[in-house]
Design a protein around this motif. Structure first.
Motif, PDB file in Angstrom:
ATOM      1  N   ASP B  88       0.819  -1.444   0.102  1.00 59.26           N
ATOM      2  CA  ASP B  88      -0.312  -0.076   0.001  1.00 59.26           C
ATOM      3  C   ASP B  88       1.102   1.547   0.541  1.00 59.26           C
ATOM      4  OD1 ASP B  88       0.818   0.821   2.620  1.00 59.26           O
ATOM      5  OD2 ASP B  88      -0.899   0.120   3.311  1.00 59.26           O
ATOM      6  N   LYS B  89       0.213   2.521   0.022  1.00 57.72           N
ATOM      7  CA  LYS B  89       1.073   3.868  -0.337  1.00 57.72           C
ATOM      8  C   LYS B  89       1.986   3.801   0.902  1.00 57.72           C
ATOM      9  CE  LYS B  89      -1.644   7.092  -0.699  1.00 57.72           C
ATOM     10  NZ  LYS B  89      -2.048   8.933  -0.960  1.00 57.72           N
ATOM     11  N   ASN B  90       1.855   3.253   1.948  1.00 51.85           N
ATOM     12  CA  ASN B  90       2.749   3.386   3.099  1.00 51.85           C
ATOM     13  C   ASN B  90       3.861   2.075   3.386  1.00 51.85           C
ATOM     14  OD1 ASN B  90       0.953   5.749   4.054  1.00 51.85           O
ATOM     15  ND2 ASN B  90       0.187   4.936   5.917  1.00 51.85           N
ATOM     16  N   GLY B  91       3.293   1.665   1.843  1.00 54.72           N
ATOM     17  CA  GLY B  91       4.840   0.379   2.075  1.00 54.72           C
ATOM     18  C   GLY B  91       4.322  -0.284   3.092  1.00 54.72           C
ATOM     19  N   ARG B  92       2.643  -0.661   3.589  1.00 52.47           N
ATOM     20  CA  ARG B  92       2.180  -2.006   4.118  1.00 52.47           C
ATOM     21  C   ARG B  92       2.304  -3.008   3.472  1.00 52.47           C
ATOM     22  NH1 ARG B  92      -0.324   1.376   8.764  1.00 52.47           N
ATOM     23  NH2 ARG B  92      -1.054   2.374   7.356  1.00 52.47           N
ATOM     24  N   LEU B  93       1.522  -3.870   3.835  1.00 51.00           N
ATOM     25  CA  LEU B  93       1.362  -5.140   3.477  1.00 51.00           C
ATOM     26  C   LEU B  93      -0.118  -5.601   3.903  1.00 51.00           C
ATOM     27  CD1 LEU B  93       4.422  -8.245   2.913  1.00 51.00           C
ATOM     28  CD2 LEU B  93       2.964  -6.148   0.907  1.00 51.00           C
ATOM     29  N   LYS B  94      -1.408  -6.368   3.645  1.00 48.29           N
ATOM     30  CA  LYS B  94      -2.271  -7.093   4.387  1.00 48.29           C
ATOM     31  C   LYS B  94      -1.426  -8.312   4.225  1.00 48.29           C
ATOM     32  CE  LYS B  94      -6.058  -7.366   5.478  1.00 48.29           C
ATOM     33  NZ  LYS B  94      -6.520  -8.247   6.356  1.00 48.29           N
ATOM     34  N   ILE B  95      -1.632  -8.962   5.401  1.00 48.59           N
ATOM     35  CA  ILE B  95      -2.073 -10.341   5.679  1.00 48.59           C
ATOM     36  C   ILE B  95      -2.933 -11.337   6.241  1.00 48.59           C
ATOM     37  CG2 ILE B  95      -0.882 -11.777   6.738  1.00 48.59           C
ATOM     38  CD1 ILE B  95       1.463  -9.982   6.513  1.00 48.59           C
ATOM     39  N   PRO B  96      -3.151 -11.343   4.847  1.00 43.59           N
ATOM     40  CA  PRO B  96      -5.061 -12.180   5.163  1.00 43.59           C
ATOM     41  C   PRO B  96      -4.493 -13.209   6.935  1.00 43.59           C
ATOM     42  CG  PRO B  96      -3.835 -12.635   3.345  1.00 43.59           C
ATOM     43  CD  PRO B  96      -3.187 -12.347   4.130  1.00 43.59           C
ATOM     44  N   SER B  97      -6.097 -12.675   7.618  1.00 42.17           N
ATOM     45  CA  SER B  97      -6.111 -13.646   8.764  1.00 42.17           C
ATOM     46  C   SER B  97      -6.041 -14.583   9.007  1.00 42.17           C
ATOM     47  CB  SER B  97      -7.508 -12.866   9.106  1.00 42.17           C
ATOM     48  OG  SER B  97      -8.080 -13.853   8.302  1.00 42.17           O
ATOM     49  N   SER B  98      -6.089 -15.614   7.732  1.00 39.18           N
ATOM     50  CA  SER B  98      -6.062 -17.412   7.336  1.00 39.18           C
ATOM     51  C   SER B  98      -4.894 -17.433   8.079  1.00 39.18           C
ATOM     52  CB  SER B  98      -7.205 -18.158   6.321  1.00 39.18           C
ATOM     53  OG  SER B  98      -5.629 -18.049   5.022  1.00 39.18           O
ATOM     54  N   LEU B  99      -3.914 -16.323   6.983  1.00 37.69           N
ATOM     55  CA  LEU B  99      -2.378 -17.351   6.687  1.00 37.69           C
ATOM     56  C   LEU B  99      -1.758 -16.358   8.210  1.00 37.69           C
ATOM     57  CD1 LEU B  99      -1.090 -15.780   3.266  1.00 37.69           C
ATOM     58  CD2 LEU B  99      -1.250 -18.300   4.598  1.00 37.69           C
ATOM     59  N   GLN B 100      -2.233 -15.216   9.276  1.00 37.62           N
ATOM     60  CA  GLN B 100      -1.692 -14.799  10.377  1.00 37.62           C
ATOM     61  C   GLN B 100      -2.324 -15.873  11.289  1.00 37.62           C
ATOM     62  OE1 GLN B 100      -3.560 -11.171  11.683  1.00 37.62           O
ATOM     63  NE2 GLN B 100      -3.634 -10.500   9.748  1.00 37.62           N
ATOM     64  N   ARG B 101      -2.714 -16.685  11.450  1.00 37.14           N
ATOM     65  CA  ARG B 101      -3.058 -17.521  12.040  1.00 37.14           C
ATOM     66  C   ARG B 101      -2.173 -18.375  12.517  1.00 37.14           C
ATOM     67  NH1 ARG B 101      -8.533 -19.135  11.005  1.00 37.14           N
ATOM     68  NH2 ARG B 101      -8.901 -17.100  10.154  1.00 37.14           N
ATOM     69  N   SER B 102      -2.651 -18.864  10.773  1.00 29.08           N
ATOM     70  CA  SER B 102      -1.312 -20.057  10.409  1.00 29.08           C
ATOM     71  C   SER B 102       0.033 -20.349  10.965  1.00 29.08           C
ATOM     72  CB  SER B 102      -1.281 -20.766   9.091  1.00 29.08           C
ATOM     73  OG  SER B 102      -0.465 -19.849   8.497  1.00 29.08           O
ATOM     74  N   ALA B 103       0.478 -19.076  10.888  1.00 23.31           N
ATOM     75  CA  ALA B 103       2.016 -18.480  11.880  1.00 23.31           C
ATOM     76  C   ALA B 103       2.158 -18.510  13.151  1.00 23.31           C
ATOM     77  CB  ALA B 103       2.438 -17.707  10.393  1.00 23.31           C
ATOM     78  N   GLY B 104       0.775 -17.667  13.506  1.00 20.39           N
ATOM     79  CA  GLY B 104       0.002 -18.140  14.843  1.00 20.39           C
ATOM     80  C   GLY B 104       1.339 -16.127  14.518  1.00 20.39           C
ATOM     81  N   LEU B 105       0.648 -15.564  13.611  1.00 18.99           N
ATOM     82  CA  LEU B 105       1.125 -13.800  13.936  1.00 18.99           C
ATOM     83  C   LEU B 105       0.514 -12.979  15.440  1.00 18.99           C
ATOM     84  CD1 LEU B 105       1.920 -12.361  10.101  1.00 18.99           C
ATOM     85  CD2 LEU B 105       3.383 -14.347  12.028  1.00 18.99           C
ATOM     86  N   ILE B 106       0.974 -12.591  16.328  1.00 18.29           N
ATOM     87  CA  ILE B 106      -0.117 -11.945  17.307  1.00 18.29           C
ATOM     88  C   ILE B 106       0.361 -10.141  16.329  1.00 18.29           C
ATOM     89  CG2 ILE B 106      -0.370 -11.468  19.406  1.00 18.29           C
ATOM     90  CD1 ILE B 106      -0.777 -13.901  19.022  1.00 18.29           C
ATOM     91  N   ARG B 107       1.878 -10.232  17.454  1.00 17.59           N
ATOM     92  CA  ARG B 107       1.809  -8.537  16.895  1.00 17.59           C
ATOM     93  C   ARG B 107       3.604  -8.084  16.433  1.00 17.59           C
ATOM     94  NH1 ARG B 107       0.373  -3.268  18.393  1.00 17.59           N
ATOM     95  NH2 ARG B 107       2.440  -2.181  18.374  1.00 17.59           N
ATOM     96  N   ASP B 108       4.496  -8.581  17.170  1.00 18.11           N
ATOM     97  CA  ASP B 108       5.505  -8.276  16.908  1.00 18.11           C
ATOM     98  C   ASP B 108       6.451  -9.342  15.849  1.00 18.11           C
ATOM     99  OD1 ASP B 108       6.400  -5.908  18.393  1.00 18.11           O
ATOM    100  OD2 ASP B 108       6.562  -7.824  20.273  1.00 18.11           O
TER     101      ASP B 108
END
Lengths: 148, 148
Positions: B88-108
Motif C-alpha cells: 500500500d501507499k505507506n509500504g505496508r502489506l495486508k496479511i489475510p487473517s487465515s495466514l496470520q493464524r496459520s503462522a501464529g502472528l500476534i504483533r511483534d
DNA sequence: CTACAAATTCCCACTTTTTCCCACTATCAT
DNA sequence: ATGATAGTGGGAAAAAGTGGGAATTTGTAG
C-alpha cells in the motif's frame, strides 16, 4: 578487498545511540574495505572485510536449497543477519539494534582479531564464556598436540 | 520480475487491521515485483517475488500427481494458500487473517531474507524455534568448515 | 432490492529511530 | 604551549514506522 592478519584484543564502549569506536589498529587495517557484520556462532558478532565474507556467503548459498532444513537454518542464522557497515567520520560503527540484542551488547565491549575477521563481544558475556571454556581449552590443547 | 539477494533480518509489527510494514530495505528491493504470500514449511509465512514463486510452483506441479497422497498434501499445504499481495501507499502489506493464524502472528514479527524469498515469523515463535536449532547450527557450521 | 453491519481501503498525522554534523575532552609527541 | 590523533557526547534534520478516522466496498438478512 582481502585482509588477513587481523589480531589483537581491544576494549571499546557502545554509546546510547548504538555507535562504537573501531579501535585504531583495526581501523588502520580495515580503512579501505567495505565491512560486513553478522551474528557469530557463539554469543558475539562477526565483523568481516567484504571480500572474506563474500567467499563464505557464496559457498553457503551454493550449497543451500529451499528443500533442506539444515541449510535454511544456516541461512537464517548467519546469512540473513548480515548487514553492510560503514565507518563514520569519527571512526565509529553503527551496530543495528537487532544485532546488539542478539549478542547481548550493553556498553563495555571487546574486539578480538581472528586473522580474517574480528569478533565483537559484550565484555561480561566474554568473561563468562571464557570461564566456561577453560577446561575445553586444556583438552583442545592436548588434542592439538597429538596431531603434530 | 526475478529477484535474488534478499537478505537482512528486520523487526516489524502487525497492527489490529492486519497490516505490517515491509522494512524499507526489502521494500526497496521488491518495489517493482508482484508478491506472493503463502504458508512456509516451518511456522512462518513465505513471501516470494512472483517470478521466483512461479518457478517453485511449476516445479511442484510438474512433479505432482492426482494419485499420490504426498503430492496432494504439498499442494494443499503450499500452493493452495498462496495469495497475491500488493504494497500500500505507506509500504505496508495486508496479511489475510487465515495466514496470520496459520503462522501464529500476534504483533511483534520478524522478516528474514533468504536470498530468493522472505520469511515472516512471529517473533516469539522464532526465538523458540532458534533455540531448538542452536546445536544443529553449530554442527552444520563445523561440517561446512570441513568442506572448505 | 434495500438497508444495515462488517470489513477493507485510502489518506492523513503523529512518534520514533536513524543519520549527519559539529563540539568537546584527553593523551601524546614535538 | 601546540598541533595531531583518539575517544565521547549530543543537537537537529531526515527517514522509517505506527495508529486511526473517514470513505468505500462487500456481504447478508429482511
Amino acid at each position: 578487498m582481502d585482509i588477513r592478519g587481523l589480531n589483537g584484543q581491544f576494549n571499546s564502549t557502545l554509546d546510547e545511540k548504538g555507535r562504537i569506536l573501531l579501535p585504531s589498529k583495526l581501523r588502520e587495517q580495515l580503512k579501505d574495505c567495505s565491512l560486513v557484520l553478522t551474528r557469530g556462532i557463539d554469543k558475539c558478532l562477526w565483523l568481516f572485510p567484504e571480500g572474506e565474507w563474500s567467499k563464505i556467503s557464496h559457498l553457503l548459498l551454493d550449497r543451500s536449497s529451499l528443500f533442506k532444513a539444515k541449510s535454511q537454518m544456516i541461512q537464517r542464522r548467519l546469512l540473513a543477519p548480515a548487514t553492510e557497515l560503514t565507518i563514520d567520520k569519527n571512526g565509529r560503527l553503527k551496530i543495528p539494534s537487532s544485532l546488539q540484542r542478539s549478542a547481548g551488547l550493553i556498553r563495555d565491549c571487546l574486539f578480538i582479531g581472528l586473522d580474517d575477521h574480528v569478533e565483537i563481544w559484550d565484555e561480561e558475556q566474554y568473561v563468562e564464556f571464557e570461564e566456561k571454556c577453560e577446561s575445553e581449552v586444556k583438552d583442545a590443547w592436548e588434542e592439538f598436540g597429538d596431531l603434530g
